[in-house]
Design a protein around this motif. Structure first.
Motif, PDB file in Angstrom:
ATOM      1  N   ARG A 172       0.840  -1.216   0.000  1.00 54.55           N
ATOM      2  CA  ARG A 172       0.000   0.000   0.000  1.00 54.55           C
ATOM      3  C   ARG A 172       0.868   1.257   0.000  1.00 54.55           C
ATOM      4  N   VAL A 173       1.980   1.231   0.744  1.00 56.55           N
ATOM      5  CA  VAL A 173       2.862   2.395   0.798  1.00 56.55           C
ATOM      6  C   VAL A 173       3.409   2.709  -0.596  1.00 56.55           C
ATOM      7  N   ALA A 174       3.786   1.684  -1.335  1.00 58.69           N
ATOM      8  CA  ALA A 174       4.283   1.899  -2.698  1.00 58.69           C
ATOM      9  C   ALA A 174       3.177   2.459  -3.591  1.00 58.69           C
ATOM     10  N   VAL A 175       1.977   1.956  -3.442  1.00 63.35           N
ATOM     11  CA  VAL A 175       0.843   2.463  -4.227  1.00 63.35           C
ATOM     12  C   VAL A 175       0.631   3.942  -3.899  1.00 63.35           C
ATOM     13  N   GLU A 176       0.685   4.291  -2.627  1.00 66.41           N
ATOM     14  CA  GLU A 176       0.513   5.693  -2.225  1.00 66.41           C
ATOM     15  C   GLU A 176       1.604   6.567  -2.813  1.00 66.41           C
ATOM     16  N   ARG A 177       2.846   6.093  -2.770  1.00 62.68           N
ATOM     17  CA  ARG A 177       3.966   6.863  -3.323  1.00 62.68           C
ATOM     18  C   ARG A 177       3.796   7.075  -4.826  1.00 62.68           C
ATOM     19  N   ILE A 178       3.464   6.025  -5.528  1.00 63.55           N
ATOM     20  CA  ILE A 178       3.282   6.141  -6.982  1.00 63.55           C
ATOM     21  C   ILE A 178       2.106   7.076  -7.273  1.00 63.55           C
ATOM     22  N   HIS A 179       1.026   6.920  -6.540  1.00 63.74           N
ATOM     23  CA  HIS A 179      -0.168   7.733  -6.762  1.00 63.74           C
ATOM     24  C   HIS A 179       0.147   9.220  -6.633  1.00 63.74           C
ATOM     25  N   ARG A 180       0.968   9.584  -5.655  1.00 58.80           N
ATOM     26  CA  ARG A 180       1.283  11.004  -5.468  1.00 58.80           C
ATOM     27  C   ARG A 180       2.452  11.477  -6.341  1.00 58.80           C
ATOM     28  N   GLY A 181       2.985  10.568  -7.174  1.00 62.62           N
ATOM     29  CA  GLY A 181       4.034  10.959  -8.119  1.00 62.62           C
ATOM     30  C   GLY A 181       5.438  10.840  -7.589  1.00 62.62           C
ATOM     31  N   ASP A 182       5.626  10.156  -6.482  1.00 63.84           N
ATOM     32  CA  ASP A 182       6.944   9.931  -5.900  1.00 63.84           C
ATOM     33  C   ASP A 182       7.581   8.741  -6.619  1.00 63.84           C
ATOM     34  N   ILE A 183       8.123   8.994  -7.806  1.00 67.10           N
ATOM     35  CA  ILE A 183       8.589   7.927  -8.694  1.00 67.10           C
ATOM     36  C   ILE A 183      10.102   7.915  -8.866  1.00 67.10           C
ATOM     37  N   GLY A 184      10.788   8.703  -8.063  1.00 64.18           N
ATOM     38  CA  GLY A 184      12.234   8.846  -8.214  1.00 64.18           C
ATOM     39  C   GLY A 184      12.992   7.528  -8.211  1.00 64.18           C
ATOM     40  N   GLU A 185      12.592   6.609  -7.380  1.00 68.85           N
ATOM     41  CA  GLU A 185      13.260   5.303  -7.287  1.00 68.85           C
ATOM     42  C   GLU A 185      13.299   4.602  -8.643  1.00 68.85           C
ATOM     43  N   TRP A 186      12.196   4.615  -9.346  1.00 68.69           N
ATOM     44  CA  TRP A 186      12.113   3.921 -10.626  1.00 68.69           C
ATOM     45  C   TRP A 186      12.768   4.720 -11.745  1.00 68.69           C
ATOM     46  N   VAL A 187      12.701   6.035 -11.671  1.00 68.87           N
ATOM     47  CA  VAL A 187      13.383   6.869 -12.668  1.00 68.87           C
ATOM     48  C   VAL A 187      14.892   6.687 -12.537  1.00 68.87           C
ATOM     49  N   ARG A 188      15.394   6.675 -11.298  1.00 72.31           N
ATOM     50  CA  ARG A 188      16.836   6.437 -11.085  1.00 72.31           C
ATOM     51  C   ARG A 188      17.247   5.070 -11.614  1.00 72.31           C
ATOM     52  N   ALA A 189      16.419   4.068 -11.398  1.00 72.93           N
ATOM     53  CA  ALA A 189      16.754   2.724 -11.895  1.00 72.93           C
ATOM     54  C   ALA A 189      16.872   2.725 -13.418  1.00 72.93           C
ATOM     55  N   LEU A 190      15.977   3.440 -14.084  1.00 66.78           N
ATOM     56  CA  LEU A 190      16.077   3.553 -15.544  1.00 66.78           C
ATOM     57  C   LEU A 190      17.374   4.233 -15.942  1.00 66.78           C
ATOM     58  N   ALA A 191      17.671   5.344 -15.286  1.00 67.76           N
ATOM     59  CA  ALA A 191      18.865   6.109 -15.621  1.00 67.76           C
ATOM     60  C   ALA A 191      20.136   5.293 -15.355  1.00 67.76           C
ATOM     61  N   TRP A 192      20.168   4.622 -14.218  1.00 64.97           N
ATOM     62  CA  TRP A 192      21.370   3.870 -13.842  1.00 64.97           C
ATOM     63  C   TRP A 192      21.536   2.579 -14.637  1.00 64.97           C
ATOM     64  N   SER A 193      20.482   2.153 -15.297  1.00 64.45           N
ATOM     65  CA  SER A 193      20.599   0.914 -16.078  1.00 64.45           C
ATOM     66  C   SER A 193      21.558   1.072 -17.247  1.00 64.45           C
ATOM     67  N   GLY A 194      21.704   2.290 -17.750  1.00 66.93           N
ATOM     68  CA  GLY A 194      22.559   2.530 -18.900  1.00 66.93           C
ATOM     69  C   GLY A 194      21.942   2.089 -20.216  1.00 66.93           C
ATOM     70  N   LEU A 195      20.704   1.638 -20.182  1.00 70.08           N
ATOM     71  CA  LEU A 195      20.044   1.138 -21.382  1.00 70.08           C
ATOM     72  C   LEU A 195      19.287   2.217 -22.146  1.00 70.08           C
ATOM     73  N   PHE A 196      19.054   3.356 -21.497  1.00 72.27           N
ATOM     74  CA  PHE A 196      18.215   4.384 -22.090  1.00 72.27           C
ATOM     75  C   PHE A 196      18.932   5.715 -22.105  1.00 72.27           C
ATOM     76  N   SER A 197      18.659   6.503 -23.133  1.00 76.52           N
ATOM     77  CA  SER A 197      19.241   7.849 -23.217  1.00 76.52           C
ATOM     78  C   SER A 197      18.615   8.729 -22.140  1.00 76.52           C
ATOM     79  N   ASN A 198      19.289   9.831 -21.845  1.00 82.19           N
ATOM     80  CA  ASN A 198      18.746  10.780 -20.876  1.00 82.19           C
ATOM     81  C   ASN A 198      17.379  11.284 -21.334  1.00 82.19           C
ATOM     82  N   LEU A 199      17.224  11.495 -22.636  1.00 85.74           N
ATOM     83  CA  LEU A 199      15.945  11.957 -23.171  1.00 85.74           C
ATOM     84  C   LEU A 199      14.848  10.914 -22.956  1.00 85.74           C
ATOM     85  N   ALA A 200      15.163   9.651 -23.191  1.00 87.00           N
ATOM     86  CA  ALA A 200      14.172   8.584 -22.986  1.00 87.00           C
ATOM     87  C   ALA A 200      13.762   8.512 -21.519  1.00 87.00           C
ATOM     88  N   VAL A 201      14.722   8.627 -20.617  1.00 88.85           N
ATOM     89  CA  VAL A 201      14.413   8.591 -19.178  1.00 88.85           C
ATOM     90  C   VAL A 201      13.555   9.797 -18.807  1.00 88.85           C
TER      91      VAL A 201
END
Length: 107
Positions: free
Chosen positions: A27-56
């Protein structure tokens, strides 16, 4: 859905869905996502090295506009019952947010 968002959502499903689901209803994760607290997943995309900065950046913007799309990606490997449980949690968070907003206005 543009190609970047689709690719990033597929990455989130592949990398995080199993752990997200196995931890049980978060539920805590659902609440975080609902309010737009998505930094954890955006950082994971960026740190993966698979996507350009623009794609992230584009994906982060899309998730902020529609946070449910991130939750849907995290539930990509979930069974129907789990998806229903998270959908109910999402609706409950949305309802409590609306209720909280109307209560604050009435005070």
């Amino acid at each position: 859905m543009n190609d970047h968002l689709h690719a990033c959502s597929d990455f989130v499903t592949a990398m995080f869905s199993r752990d997200f689901i196995e931890d049980g209803l978060a539920r805590v994760a659902v609440e975080r996502i609902h309010r737009g607290d998505i930094g954890e997943w955006v950082r994971a995309l960026a740190w993966s090295g698979l996507f350009s900065n623009l794609a992230v950046a584009n994906t982060a913007q899309a998730w902020r506009r529609n946070p449910r799309s991130l939750l849907d990606a995290l539930l990509g490997d979930a069974d129907e019952v789990t998806v229903r449980r998270y959908d109910a949690a999402w609706r409950a968070v949305a309802a409590s947010t609306v209720l909280g907003s109307s209560t604050a206005v009435n005070e």
